[in-house]
Design a protein around this motif. Structure first.
Motif, short mmCIF file in Angstrom:
data_model
loop_
_atom_site.label_atom_id
_atom_site.label_comp_id
_atom_site.label_asym_id
_atom_site.label_seq_id
_atom_site.Cartn_x
_atom_site.Cartn_y
_atom_site.Cartn_z
N PRO A 75 0.84 -1.20 0.00
CA PRO A 75 0.00 0.00 0.00
C PRO A 75 0.87 1.25 0.00
O PRO A 75 1.99 1.25 0.49
CB PRO A 75 -0.79 -0.11 1.30
CG PRO A 75 0.03 -1.02 2.17
CD PRO A 75 0.78 -1.93 1.25
N SER A 76 0.34 2.31 -0.58
CA SER A 76 1.05 3.59 -0.52
C SER A 76 0.47 4.37 0.65
O SER A 76 -0.72 4.65 0.69
CB SER A 76 0.90 4.36 -1.82
OG SER A 76 -0.46 4.60 -2.10
N TYR A 77 1.30 4.65 1.60
CA TYR A 77 0.87 5.35 2.80
C TYR A 77 1.03 6.84 2.63
O TYR A 77 2.01 7.31 2.06
CB TYR A 77 1.69 4.89 4.01
CG TYR A 77 1.46 3.44 4.36
CD1 TYR A 77 0.29 3.05 4.99
CD2 TYR A 77 2.40 2.47 4.04
CE1 TYR A 77 0.07 1.72 5.31
CE2 TYR A 77 2.19 1.14 4.36
CZ TYR A 77 1.02 0.77 4.99
OH TYR A 77 0.80 -0.53 5.30
N LYS A 78 0.06 7.57 3.13
CA LYS A 78 0.14 9.03 3.12
C LYS A 78 0.98 9.47 4.31
O LYS A 78 0.93 8.86 5.37
CB LYS A 78 -1.26 9.63 3.25
CG LYS A 78 -2.18 9.29 2.12
CD LYS A 78 -3.55 9.87 2.37
CE LYS A 78 -4.53 9.41 1.32
NZ LYS A 78 -5.88 9.86 1.62
N PRO A 79 1.74 10.54 4.16
CA PRO A 79 2.44 11.08 5.32
C PRO A 79 1.43 11.46 6.40
O PRO A 79 0.35 11.97 6.09
CB PRO A 79 3.16 12.31 4.78
CG PRO A 79 3.15 12.17 3.30
CD PRO A 79 1.99 11.29 2.95
N ASN A 80 1.76 11.16 7.64
CA ASN A 80 0.87 11.45 8.77
C ASN A 80 -0.52 10.85 8.53
O ASN A 80 -1.53 11.47 8.77
CB ASN A 80 0.75 12.95 9.02
CG ASN A 80 2.08 13.57 9.34
OD1 ASN A 80 2.90 12.95 10.01
ND2 ASN A 80 2.32 14.76 8.85
N GLY A 81 -0.54 9.61 8.07
CA GLY A 81 -1.78 8.94 7.73
C GLY A 81 -2.58 8.44 8.91
O GLY A 81 -3.24 7.43 8.82
N GLY A 82 -2.52 9.12 10.04
CA GLY A 82 -3.33 8.75 11.17
C GLY A 82 -2.61 7.88 12.18
O GLY A 82 -3.15 7.54 13.21
N SER A 83 -1.40 7.49 11.89
CA SER A 83 -0.65 6.66 12.82
C SER A 83 0.49 7.47 13.39
O SER A 83 1.22 8.13 12.66
CB SER A 83 -0.10 5.44 12.09
OG SER A 83 0.66 4.65 12.96
N SER A 84 0.63 7.42 14.69
CA SER A 84 1.73 8.16 15.30
C SER A 84 3.04 7.44 15.04
O SER A 84 3.08 6.24 14.84
CB SER A 84 1.51 8.30 16.81
OG SER A 84 1.69 7.04 17.44
N ARG A 85 4.13 8.17 15.03
CA ARG A 85 5.45 7.58 14.78
C ARG A 85 5.77 6.52 15.84
O ARG A 85 6.41 5.53 15.54
CB ARG A 85 6.51 8.67 14.75
CG ARG A 85 7.87 8.17 14.36
CD ARG A 85 7.88 7.70 12.92
NE ARG A 85 9.16 7.10 12.64
CZ ARG A 85 9.37 6.19 11.73
NH1 ARG A 85 8.40 5.77 10.98
NH2 ARG A 85 10.56 5.69 11.53
N GLY A 86 5.28 6.69 17.06
CA GLY A 86 5.50 5.71 18.11
C GLY A 86 4.89 4.37 17.76
O GLY A 86 5.48 3.32 17.97
N ASP A 87 3.68 4.38 17.19
CA ASP A 87 3.04 3.14 16.76
C ASP A 87 3.84 2.47 15.67
O ASP A 87 4.01 1.26 15.66
CB ASP A 87 1.62 3.41 16.26
CG ASP A 87 0.66 3.79 17.37
OD1 ASP A 87 0.99 3.54 18.54
OD2 ASP A 87 -0.41 4.35 17.06
N ILE A 88 4.32 3.26 14.71
CA ILE A 88 5.09 2.70 13.62
C ILE A 88 6.37 2.07 14.16
O ILE A 88 6.73 0.97 13.80
CB ILE A 88 5.40 3.77 12.55
CG1 ILE A 88 4.10 4.19 11.86
CG2 ILE A 88 6.41 3.26 11.54
CD1 ILE A 88 4.24 5.40 10.98
#
Length: 101
Positions: A75-88
């Protein structure tokens, strides 16, 4: 969408996103060298059997094979697509230590 169950067309199993995360965590903890691996993973997840865990593992391996062979586009993810960097970071860290085979 994250709360939709994950399932295989050839299986009557229904795995929620939460159950799948627990499964991935258990795989990282109990590698192929762990005695009674499937039993321990089933107990870690709770509410599932060794057979269900083995089947989910087979599904995971098939999914990985299809992704790596290019049959399934990433999938192509959008920047700041609703997930915090901590989750990633947490997911990346967990996947880094998965010992699938």
């Amino acid at each position: 969408m994250a709360s939709e169950p994950l399932s295989s067309p050839n299986s009557n199993l229904t795995w929620t996103a939460k159950k799948n995360t627990e499964f991935e965590n258990a795989l990282a903890i109990y590698d192929k060298e762990s005695p009674e691996r499937w039993h321990k993973i089933a107990m870690f997840i709770g509410g599932t059997s060794e057979e269900e865990v083995k089947r989910q593992y087979e599904i995971l391996l098939e999914d990985i094979k299809n992704i790596e062979s290019g049959k399934v586009p990433l999938p192509s993810y959008k920047p700041n697509g609703g997930s915090s960097r901590g989750d990633i970071n947490n997911k990346e860290q967990r996947l880094k230590y998965l010992k699938l085979q």
